[in-house]
Design an enzyme around this catalytic site. Structure first.
Site, PDB file in Angstrom:
ATOM      1  N   LYS A  97      31.587  26.783 -18.080  1.00 13.75           N
ATOM      2  CA  LYS A  97      31.364  25.509 -18.270  1.00 13.75           C
ATOM      3  C   LYS A  97      32.163  24.887 -17.413  1.00 13.75           C
ATOM      4  O   LYS A  97      33.266  24.986 -16.774  1.00 13.75           O
ATOM      5  CB  LYS A  97      31.351  25.223 -19.638  1.00 13.75           C
TER       6      LYS A  97
HETATM    7  C1  LIG Z   1      26.869  27.887 -23.028  1.00  9.07           C
HETATM    8  C2  LIG Z   1      25.832  27.377 -23.708  1.00  9.07           C
HETATM    9  C3  LIG Z   1      25.921  27.437 -25.193  1.00  9.07           C
HETATM   10  C4  LIG Z   1      26.678  28.286 -25.783  1.00  9.07           C
HETATM   11  O1  LIG Z   1      28.117  27.999 -25.791  1.00  9.07           O
HETATM   12  P1  LIG Z   1      29.242  29.007 -26.033  1.00  9.07           P
HETATM   13  O2  LIG Z   1      30.606  28.166 -25.914  1.00  9.07           O
HETATM   14  O3  LIG Z   1      29.254  30.202 -24.937  1.00  9.07           O
HETATM   15  O4  LIG Z   1      28.970  29.476 -27.402  1.00  9.07           O
HETATM   16  C5  LIG Z   1      24.804  26.695 -25.861  1.00  9.07           C
HETATM   17  N1  LIG Z   1      23.900  25.954 -25.272  1.00  9.07           N
HETATM   18  C6  LIG Z   1      23.691  26.150 -23.814  1.00  9.07           C
HETATM   19  C7  LIG Z   1      22.861  25.216 -23.303  1.00  9.07           C
HETATM   20  C8  LIG Z   1      24.710  26.531 -23.152  1.00  9.07           C
HETATM   21  O5  LIG Z   1      24.642  26.683 -21.818  1.00  9.07           O
END
Ligand SMILES: *Cc1c(COP(=O)(O)O)cnc(C)c1O
Length: 389
Positions: A187
């Site tokens: 992210k």
């Molecule tokens: C990455 C992601 C999540 C989950 O995030 P985590 O921190 O890995 O639990 C949820 N929704 C979307 C759209 C994502 O890309």
């Protein structure tokens, strides 16, 4: 992430610099490694960044979404309307809250949930709308807020892609009831794993903190005081979703660099747009006026019709060229569980399927070197041109 294959340009390689390493080591040596002062500091910095009253750190966006649904009062039998163009966690958490994920089709240009489609999916059981700000592009919040107001729905934002995203001058977390961000390694900023929940509602904030730590009403820094033993009391059968200081110390340093990272992402984004404009594919659309795009994913749509080939074939050729390309996403309703459980089938969400069949995400992270970016461009051109007739 470290590439498993030699020479592969990894999809989402975070940039971890010396100051982050030093900060984490400092925390490790401090004697307090789990939830404590660094988490509190990160929460304060993050709520300032967003402009929300409260920010609660959790161990992932996934667990944050679960807490958001629970504290917002989503109960078994309720329906939550969301996008089929998202990661599984979005819909899975609706199910874990006991509710039913109801998909509404997206708009092909923005790849975000289409407010007109939301209205078609409303039933007597609908309780909430869960917009996903796909790739970092803000959803049409005016329209979504209008629907929520009209029917008295809760809005819970999945802002996993959207840390920097703004709508009419304010961070996306300033809209709706609760917003959840992700700091997973791929992210825009990372704590390894981690997430943040923001809200302006004091009751929600209190419950999120409590439900996320066993349902215990006191925070752990206060529990272990030095002069007397403080008993704790469990007031809800909660979860173990707290973030550690080790993670928060990483997050604090990352958050300070978010604008620099954002400029690098935009630079790579523009370079891709320019390089791919004459190829048999379409590049991502410009952000809507009065919004800020977080440039989390660069989605190229392969023109499979004119090329008479499949996206997967192009994808595999890119991987063979050592480009760590990905797919965001195969539309959720086409996955085995959702199709079987809710009877979804191909044809139900034509716009999500259109993207699902054509999309390829290229690496777009501040960890990429100029040479990496030029290699990616050269190889995408080579692969796509080789399919032209
Ligand atoms: C990455 C992601 C999540 C989950 O995030 P985590 O921190 O890995 O639990 C949820 N929704 C979307 C759209 C994502 O890309």
């Amino acid at each position: 992430m470290k590439s498993k294959r030699k020479g592969l340009i990894a999809f989402g390689r975070p940039l971890i610099e010396n100051d982050e390493i030093k900060e984490v080591v400092k925390t490790l040596k401090s004697g307090w490694i789990t939830t404590g002062p660094k988490v509190a500091e990160f929460e304060n910095l993050f709520k300032e960044y967003v402009g929300s009253k409260y920010a609660l750190a959790v161990n992932s966006c996934t667990s944050g979404l679960h807490l958001a649904l629970l504290v917002a009062g989503i109960r078994p039998g309720d329906e939550v309307i969301t996008s089929p163009m998202t990661f599984a966690a979005t819909a899975n958490q609706i199910i874990h809250a006991g509710a039913v994920p109801v998909f509404a089709d997206i708009d092909r240009n923005s790849m975000n949930i289409d407010p007109k489609e939301i209205e078609k999916k409303i039933t007597g059981r609908t309780k909430a709308i869960l917009p996903v700000h796909f790739a970092g592009r803000a959803c049409d919040m005016d329209a979504i807020l209008r629907i929520a107001k009209k029917y008295n729905f809760i809005i819970l934002n999945d802002a996993a892609h959207a840390i920097e995203t703004k709508y009419k001058g304010k961070n996306i977390g300033c809209y709706g009831n609760i917003t959840v961000y992700s700091f997973h390694a791929t992210k825009n900023i990372t704590t390894g794993e981690g997430g943040m929940v923001t809200t302006n509602n004091k009751e929600y904030a209190k419950k999120i903190k409590m439900y996320g730590f066993h349902g215990i009403n006191k925070d752990s820094t206060k529990r272990y005081s030095f002069n007397k033993y403080n008993h704790y009391s469990v007031s809800y059968p909660g979860y173990k979703y707290n973030m550690m200081d080790i993670q928060a110390s990483l997050g604090i340093r990352q958050l300070k660099k978010i604008e620099r990272y954002s400029r690098i992402r935009k630079y790579i984004w523009d370079k891709y747009n320019d390089a791919f404009k004459d190829l048999p594919c379409s590049t991502p659309k410009e952000a809507e006026p009065l919004t800020r795009h977080a440039y989390h994913l660069y989605n190229l749509l392969i023109d499979v019709d004119s090329l008479k080939t499949s996206r997967d074939r192009i994808l595999n050729e890119l991987i063979n060229e050592n480009i760590g390309a990905g797919v965001h996403y195969l539309a959720l309703h086409l996955h085995e569980f959702y199709a079987k459980t809710f009877g979804y089938k191909r044809g139900d969400f034509p716009n999500a399927e259109y993207i699902s069949d054509r999309t390829i995400s290229l690496p777009l992270s501040p960890g990429l070197t100029n040479k990496n970016v030029n290699d990616i461009i050269r190889k995408v051109k080579k692969v796509l041109n080789s399919h032209k007739r």
